[in-house]
Scaffold this active site. Structure first.
Site, mmCIF file in Angstrom:
data_model
loop_
_atom_site.group_PDB
_atom_site.id
_atom_site.type_symbol
_atom_site.label_atom_id
_atom_site.label_comp_id
_atom_site.label_asym_id
_atom_site.label_seq_id
_atom_site.Cartn_x
_atom_site.Cartn_y
_atom_site.Cartn_z
ATOM 1 N N HIS A 89 0.799 -1.227 0.000
ATOM 2 C CA HIS A 89 0.000 0.000 0.000
ATOM 3 C C HIS A 89 0.830 1.275 0.000
ATOM 4 C CE1 HIS A 89 0.932 -0.288 4.293
ATOM 5 N NE2 HIS A 89 0.672 1.003 4.361
HETATM 6 C C1 UD1 Z 1 -2.238 5.632 5.697
HETATM 7 C C2 UD1 Z 1 -0.929 6.176 6.264
HETATM 8 C C3 UD1 Z 1 0.156 5.128 6.108
HETATM 9 C C4 UD1 Z 1 -0.261 3.806 6.722
HETATM 10 C C5 UD1 Z 1 -1.603 3.364 6.168
HETATM 11 C C6 UD1 Z 1 -2.062 2.130 6.914
HETATM 12 C C7 UD1 Z 1 -0.684 8.622 6.007
HETATM 13 C C8 UD1 Z 1 0.031 9.683 5.276
HETATM 14 N N1 UD1 Z 1 -0.503 7.371 5.523
HETATM 15 O O1 UD1 Z 1 -2.041 5.410 4.312
HETATM 16 O O2 UD1 Z 1 1.331 5.577 6.771
HETATM 17 O O3 UD1 Z 1 0.722 2.847 6.454
HETATM 18 O O4 UD1 Z 1 -2.575 4.407 6.350
HETATM 19 O O5 UD1 Z 1 -3.030 1.419 6.231
HETATM 20 O O6 UD1 Z 1 -1.370 8.888 6.961
HETATM 21 N N2 UD1 Z 1 -9.363 4.589 1.415
HETATM 22 C C9 UD1 Z 1 -10.563 3.910 1.329
HETATM 23 N N3 UD1 Z 1 -11.182 3.550 2.495
HETATM 24 C C10 UD1 Z 1 -10.668 3.818 3.730
HETATM 25 C C11 UD1 Z 1 -9.446 4.514 3.803
HETATM 26 C C12 UD1 Z 1 -8.810 4.894 2.637
HETATM 27 O O7 UD1 Z 1 -11.053 3.644 0.258
HETATM 28 O O8 UD1 Z 1 -11.301 3.434 4.739
HETATM 29 C C13 UD1 Z 1 -8.674 4.963 0.148
HETATM 30 C C14 UD1 Z 1 -9.032 6.361 -0.353
HETATM 31 O O9 UD1 Z 1 -9.051 6.319 -1.741
HETATM 32 C C15 UD1 Z 1 -7.834 7.188 0.097
HETATM 33 C C16 UD1 Z 1 -6.684 6.189 0.016
HETATM 34 O O10 UD1 Z 1 -7.250 4.941 0.372
HETATM 35 O O11 UD1 Z 1 -7.611 8.318 -0.708
HETATM 36 C C17 UD1 Z 1 -5.523 6.510 0.930
HETATM 37 O O12 UD1 Z 1 -5.973 6.668 2.287
HETATM 38 P P1 UD1 Z 1 -5.126 7.543 3.329
HETATM 39 O O13 UD1 Z 1 -5.699 7.422 4.673
HETATM 40 O O14 UD1 Z 1 -4.907 8.928 2.800
HETATM 41 O O15 UD1 Z 1 -3.685 6.891 3.282
HETATM 42 P P2 UD1 Z 1 -3.277 5.357 3.325
HETATM 43 O O16 UD1 Z 1 -2.699 5.015 2.000
HETATM 44 O O17 UD1 Z 1 -4.383 4.547 3.874
HETATM 45 N N1 UDP Z 2 -3.878 -5.790 8.834
HETATM 46 C C1 UDP Z 2 -5.119 -6.431 8.862
HETATM 47 N N2 UDP Z 2 -5.713 -6.779 7.682
HETATM 48 C C2 UDP Z 2 -5.122 -6.572 6.463
HETATM 49 C C3 UDP Z 2 -3.849 -5.925 6.459
HETATM 50 C C4 UDP Z 2 -3.278 -5.537 7.651
HETATM 51 O O1 UDP Z 2 -5.670 -6.683 9.928
HETATM 52 O O2 UDP Z 2 -5.711 -6.935 5.430
HETATM 53 C C5 UDP Z 2 -3.300 -5.359 10.130
HETATM 54 C C6 UDP Z 2 -1.946 -5.943 10.464
HETATM 55 O O3 UDP Z 2 -1.928 -6.209 11.847
HETATM 56 C C7 UDP Z 2 -0.991 -4.811 10.156
HETATM 57 C C8 UDP Z 2 -1.831 -3.603 10.522
HETATM 58 O O4 UDP Z 2 -3.140 -3.954 10.097
HETATM 59 O O5 UDP Z 2 0.187 -4.835 10.911
HETATM 60 C C9 UDP Z 2 -1.392 -2.302 9.892
HETATM 61 O O6 UDP Z 2 -1.461 -2.444 8.546
HETATM 62 P P1 UDP Z 2 -0.914 -1.518 7.401
HETATM 63 O O7 UDP Z 2 0.022 -2.368 6.624
HETATM 64 O O8 UDP Z 2 -2.094 -0.969 6.722
HETATM 65 O O9 UDP Z 2 -0.157 -0.279 8.082
HETATM 66 P P2 UDP Z 2 1.373 0.070 8.372
HETATM 67 O O10 UDP Z 2 1.810 -0.791 9.495
HETATM 68 O O11 UDP Z 2 2.177 -0.140 7.129
HETATM 69 O O12 UDP Z 2 1.361 1.510 8.722
#
Ligand code: UD1
Ligand code: UDP
Length: 363
Positions: free
Chosen positions: A205
């Site tokens: 991601h």
């Molecule tokens: C965020 C964090 C990242 C973390 C990740 C964990 C920041 C800058 N990044 O990234 O460090 O590793 O969360 O998962 O805060 N979206 C959905 N549904 C949701 C949430 C997001 O569809 O419930 C989609 C939307 O299109 C959104 C995109 O995911 O624009 C990115 O979401 P965002 O929260 O901005 O950043 P992540 O990539 O999730």
């Molecule tokens: N995780 C989960 N379901 C998924 C992917 C991740 O429950 O499909 C959990 C897992 O424990 C992971 C945590 O969510 O360590 C955080 O995930 P993510 O990779 O989104 O965030 P990051 O640690 O990179 O910020």
């Protein structure tokens, strides 16, 4: 003990880290408020974690949602300023390195409310990562810096953080893992997704892998080649769905693309996997404790203990297939026996002791 503690969470990794801290402070009799920013909002990115991890319902959900970095952070700041003013906490606790973490720390600092940062001091030394920007700024604003691994202490010292603010507490994400370990059922999770007995789990991601179509094509090419060696279970974060799909991930032979999984189901699959391929921070840590080989598709890691004390190895897309082949050919008992120091399931209680002592002296 006087003084209210206000936790700010917003994303999937925040929920996994906050659960043991909230539980330990509850056991200590602390007055707590839980604020969800709404940065993650899908059922499978948010609600399912509250249910499975026994997190209390948030006292408020700010519903901020998605947006560009500037828009999302700005909306988080405005919403959090109102919430902090209304709730009047003695201490704000923030987790990890996401935009909700930075916004909460900044809003609190500007209101003169002290901040505790859980998972302080991690550094990838790559300022192109939004998380690295967030971490560095939060650590400058925090009064209590709660550290998951020893090298973080040196990073903070070099950035001028006074040593008496820094506490090595272990890793709350590992508390959560050890709490739920007995519920991880690899056979059931494998059957639910029609996976063969031997499979690998993939999560991607990071913007560097999934935003740019060219980078996504390189990652997908490596994964489709990897799928010739072993079936891949790919619970896909919504961020990468469109670009990875267009790059050919969905429908490739041996590649099982699925929606994001709830915590227990996800960790069940990871526990039973022959290997994990990821760019996640948390997954590097979880595989280290479970002893599952982890190939991290990144050029840096802010979690080097997962390499020195665990099962993690950094690989580029072109190195993935040979690295995976070697991993699958290696006997599983070659991993180091001792994990990182204090990753023992007791980080939550350690944090609660530090926070309650702090409240006794400052609130
Ligand atoms: C965020 C964090 C990242 C973390 C990740 C964990 C920041 C800058 N990044 O990234 O460090 O590793 O969360 O998962 O805060 N979206 C959905 N549904 C949701 C949430 C997001 O569809 O419930 C989609 C939307 O299109 C959104 C995109 O995911 O624009 C990115 O979401 P965002 O929260 O901005 O950043 P992540 O990539 O999730
Ligand atoms: N995780 C989960 N379901 C998924 C992917 C991740 O429950 O499909 C959990 C897992 O424990 C992971 C945590 O969510 O360590 C955080 O995930 P993510 O990779 O989104 O965030 P990051 O640690 O990179 O910020």
């Amino acid at each position: 003990m006087n003084g209210r503690v206000l936790h700010v969470v917003g994303t999937r990794p925040n929920f996994v880290k906050a659960a043991p801290v909230v539980a330990a402070l509850r056991d200590a009799g602390c007055d707590q408020v839980l604020v969800h920013t709404g940065q993650h909002y899908d059922e499978r990115m948010s609600d399912i974690f509250f249910r499975q991890l026994a997190l209390p319902r948030p006292d408020t959900d700010l519903g901020v949602g998605s947006g560009s970095h500037a828009r999302q952070t700005a909306e988080l700041l405005i919403a959090l300023e109102g919430e902090l003013t209304a709730r009047n906490p003695a201490l704000v606790v923030v987790y990890g390195d996401v935009n909700s973490t930075l916004a909460a720390a900044l809003a609190a600092a500007k209101l003169g409310i002290p901040v505790a940062h859980v998972e302080a001091g991690l550094r990838s030394f790559d300022m192109a990562m939004p998380e690295e920007v967030n971490r560095r700024l939060v650590d400058q604003l925090a009064e209590l810096l709660l550290v998951t691994s020893p090298e973080a202490i040196g990073h903070l010292a070099r950035e001028g953080v006074p040593a008496d603010r820094v506490h090595l507490v272990g890793n709350p994400m590992i508390d959560t893992l050890l709490t739920h370990l007995d519920h991880f059922d690899p056979a059931a999770a494998r059957a639910a997704h029609a996976l063969p007995e031997r499979y690998a789990v993939v999560t991607l991601h990071r913007p560097a892998n999934v935003d740019d179509p060219e980078a996504a094509r390189a990652a997908v090419h490596a994964l489709t080649e990897a799928a010739r060696l072993i079936d891949l279970a790919v619970p896909l974060h919504p961020r990468g769905r469109a670009v990875l799909g267009e790059a050919g991930l969905t429908g490739a032979p041996g590649v099982h693309v699925m929606d994001p999984l709830g915590y227990v189901e996800f960790m069940s699959l990871v526990r039973g996997a022959a290997a994990v391929i990821t760019d996640s921070g948390g997954v590097q840590e979880e595989t280290t404790v479970l002893g599952v080989p982890c190939l991290t598709l990144r050029t840096t890691t802010e979690r080097p203990v997962t390499v020195t004390h665990g099962t993690n190895r950094l690989v580029g897309p072109s190195e993935l297939v040979p690295a995976l082949r070697k991993t699958l050919d290696t006997a599983p008992d070659t991993r180091p026996s001792e994990g990182p120091p204090l990753w023992d399931g007791k980080a939550g209680p350690r944090i609660a002791r530090i926070v309650t002592r702090w409240l006794d002296h400052h609130a």
